[in-house]
Design a protein around this motif. Sequence first.
Motif, mmCIF file in Angstrom:
data_model
loop_
_atom_site.group_PDB
_atom_site.id
_atom_site.type_symbol
_atom_site.label_atom_id
_atom_site.label_comp_id
_atom_site.label_asym_id
_atom_site.label_seq_id
_atom_site.Cartn_x
_atom_site.Cartn_y
_atom_site.Cartn_z
ATOM 1 N N LYS A 214 20.050 79.781 33.031
ATOM 2 C CA LYS A 214 19.133 79.082 32.129
ATOM 3 C C LYS A 214 18.549 77.856 32.818
ATOM 4 C CE LYS A 214 21.425 80.714 28.010
ATOM 5 N NZ LYS A 214 22.330 80.414 26.945
ATOM 6 N N LYS A 215 19.389 77.140 33.558
ATOM 7 C CA LYS A 215 18.918 75.958 34.288
ATOM 8 C C LYS A 215 17.893 76.369 35.344
ATOM 9 C CE LYS A 215 20.623 71.990 36.866
ATOM 10 N NZ LYS A 215 21.792 71.290 37.416
ATOM 11 N N ALA A 216 18.161 77.479 36.051
ATOM 12 C CA ALA A 216 17.227 77.974 37.067
ATOM 13 C C ALA A 216 15.907 78.424 36.435
ATOM 14 C CB ALA A 216 17.873 79.121 37.854
ATOM 15 N N LEU B 276 5.320 77.023 27.030
ATOM 16 C CA LEU B 276 6.157 76.906 28.232
ATOM 17 C C LEU B 276 7.060 75.681 28.141
ATOM 18 C CD1 LEU B 276 3.584 77.864 31.013
ATOM 19 C CD2 LEU B 276 5.617 79.169 30.341
ATOM 20 N N ALA B 277 6.511 74.561 27.688
ATOM 21 C CA ALA B 277 7.314 73.343 27.542
ATOM 22 C C ALA B 277 8.427 73.560 26.512
ATOM 23 C CB ALA B 277 6.423 72.178 27.130
ATOM 24 N N SER B 278 8.106 74.249 25.430
ATOM 25 C CA SER B 278 9.096 74.533 24.399
ATOM 26 C C SER B 278 10.209 75.438 24.939
ATOM 27 C CB SER B 278 8.403 75.197 23.215
ATOM 28 O OG SER B 278 9.336 75.625 22.263
ATOM 29 N N GLU B 279 9.831 76.473 25.669
ATOM 30 C CA GLU B 279 10.820 77.396 26.245
ATOM 31 C C GLU B 279 11.705 76.676 27.255
ATOM 32 O OE1 GLU B 279 11.471 80.429 25.223
ATOM 33 O OE2 GLU B 279 9.777 80.528 23.843
ATOM 34 N N LYS B 280 11.094 75.820 28.066
ATOM 35 C CA LYS B 280 11.848 75.054 29.052
ATOM 36 C C LYS B 280 12.885 74.176 28.350
ATOM 37 C CE LYS B 280 9.714 71.631 30.847
ATOM 38 N NZ LYS B 280 8.770 70.791 31.597
ATOM 39 N N SER B 281 12.459 73.495 27.312
ATOM 40 C CA SER B 281 13.358 72.634 26.545
ATOM 41 C C SER B 281 14.475 73.451 25.888
ATOM 42 C CB SER B 281 12.559 71.883 25.482
ATOM 43 O OG SER B 281 13.407 71.128 24.669
ATOM 44 N N ALA B 282 14.120 74.593 25.336
ATOM 45 C CA ALA B 282 15.119 75.447 24.683
ATOM 46 C C ALA B 282 16.143 75.956 25.687
ATOM 47 C CB ALA B 282 14.431 76.620 23.987
ATOM 48 N N LEU B 283 15.683 76.341 26.871
ATOM 49 C CA LEU B 283 16.610 76.809 27.895
ATOM 50 C C LEU B 283 17.593 75.711 28.283
ATOM 51 C CD1 LEU B 283 14.187 78.829 30.172
ATOM 52 C CD2 LEU B 283 16.227 79.742 29.039
ATOM 53 N N ARG B 284 17.108 74.501 28.362
ATOM 54 C CA ARG B 284 17.972 73.391 28.764
ATOM 55 C C ARG B 284 18.938 72.978 27.658
ATOM 56 N NH1 ARG B 284 13.466 70.241 32.311
ATOM 57 N NH2 ARG B 284 13.934 71.363 34.219
ATOM 58 N N SER B 285 18.561 73.146 26.409
ATOM 59 C CA SER B 285 19.417 72.679 25.320
ATOM 60 C C SER B 285 20.310 73.762 24.724
ATOM 61 C CB SER B 285 18.567 72.063 24.218
ATOM 62 O OG SER B 285 17.768 73.042 23.601
ATOM 63 N N THR B 286 20.073 75.010 25.041
ATOM 64 C CA THR B 286 20.838 76.100 24.439
ATOM 65 C C THR B 286 22.321 75.979 24.716
ATOM 66 O OG1 THR B 286 18.972 77.593 24.569
ATOM 67 C CG2 THR B 286 21.107 78.612 24.343
ATOM 68 N N ASN B 287 22.697 75.675 25.941
ATOM 69 C CA ASN B 287 24.116 75.597 26.282
ATOM 70 C C ASN B 287 24.805 74.521 25.453
ATOM 71 O OD1 ASN B 287 26.287 76.599 27.859
ATOM 72 N ND2 ASN B 287 26.277 74.676 28.982
ATOM 73 N N ASN C 198 28.399 72.948 21.116
ATOM 74 C CA ASN C 198 28.649 72.126 19.938
ATOM 75 C C ASN C 198 28.937 72.977 18.705
ATOM 76 O OD1 ASN C 198 28.323 69.803 21.430
ATOM 77 N ND2 ASN C 198 26.181 69.530 20.850
ATOM 78 N N THR C 199 28.272 74.111 18.588
ATOM 79 C CA THR C 199 28.535 75.025 17.471
ATOM 80 C C THR C 199 29.952 75.564 17.568
ATOM 81 O OG1 THR C 199 26.211 75.638 17.338
ATOM 82 C CG2 THR C 199 27.795 77.147 16.325
ATOM 83 N N ASP C 200 30.357 75.976 18.778
ATOM 84 C CA ASP C 200 31.720 76.477 18.973
ATOM 85 C C ASP C 200 32.752 75.422 18.609
ATOM 86 O OD1 ASP C 200 30.796 78.911 19.811
ATOM 87 O OD2 ASP C 200 31.135 78.555 21.946
ATOM 88 N N LEU C 201 32.544 74.191 19.044
ATOM 89 C CA LEU C 201 33.482 73.111 18.725
ATOM 90 C C LEU C 201 33.532 72.851 17.227
ATOM 91 C CD1 LEU C 201 32.716 70.617 21.634
ATOM 92 C CD2 LEU C 201 34.739 72.078 21.372
ATOM 93 N N GLY C 202 32.377 72.855 16.577
ATOM 94 C CA GLY C 202 32.331 72.637 15.133
ATOM 95 C C GLY C 202 33.036 73.732 14.365
ATOM 96 N N VAL C 203 32.828 74.969 14.754
ATOM 97 C CA VAL C 203 33.489 76.089 14.080
ATOM 98 C C VAL C 203 34.994 76.018 14.337
ATOM 99 C CG1 VAL C 203 33.761 78.606 14.083
ATOM 100 C CG2 VAL C 203 31.480 77.593 14.063
#
Length: 147
Positions: free
Chosen positions: A48-50, A113-124, A129-134
């Motif tokens: 995702k970072k790449a 493209l900017a939105s996809e780039k941001s989403a790729l960087r924030s997905t992890n 955070n979702t896993d920790l919350g659950v």
Amino acid sequence: MTQPAGEQHIGAEGGPVGVRLNQVPLDPGGSSSPGGSQPGLASSPAEKKAAAKAIEDHIEPDTKKAGEWADTETNSAVKAFEPKGGDGWVTSGALKKAHTTWGEQVRNLMNRLASEKSALRSTNNLLQNTDLGVGSGLRQISPLDGY
């Protein structure tokens, strides 16, 4: 007229021009990899970072460069077709209108493209955070723990 599944159509040259299949594909999702994911889909944090870096370093700048080149070329064409002495081509106005629409589409692409780039960087982070919350919500303190 329908032809049986797998039967070839013969063109004027005598050779086959295509095949018609009357069945649902074995994999209607179109994926060819296990688990139903699409081949080449970035799924690990490193991938995702790449992918985000490729968008930032190559796709966005190259798209912007191509858009600027098209601006210059289209403006030259519009000027070439402009009315001179009261006579002109309708092409000039049509080119202006088409170029305006195209410019809006390029702007939408750049925003996407900017939105996809941001989403790729924030997905992890989002998934972590979702896993920790659950995880923290699954194990609450029980009144029976005191016994």
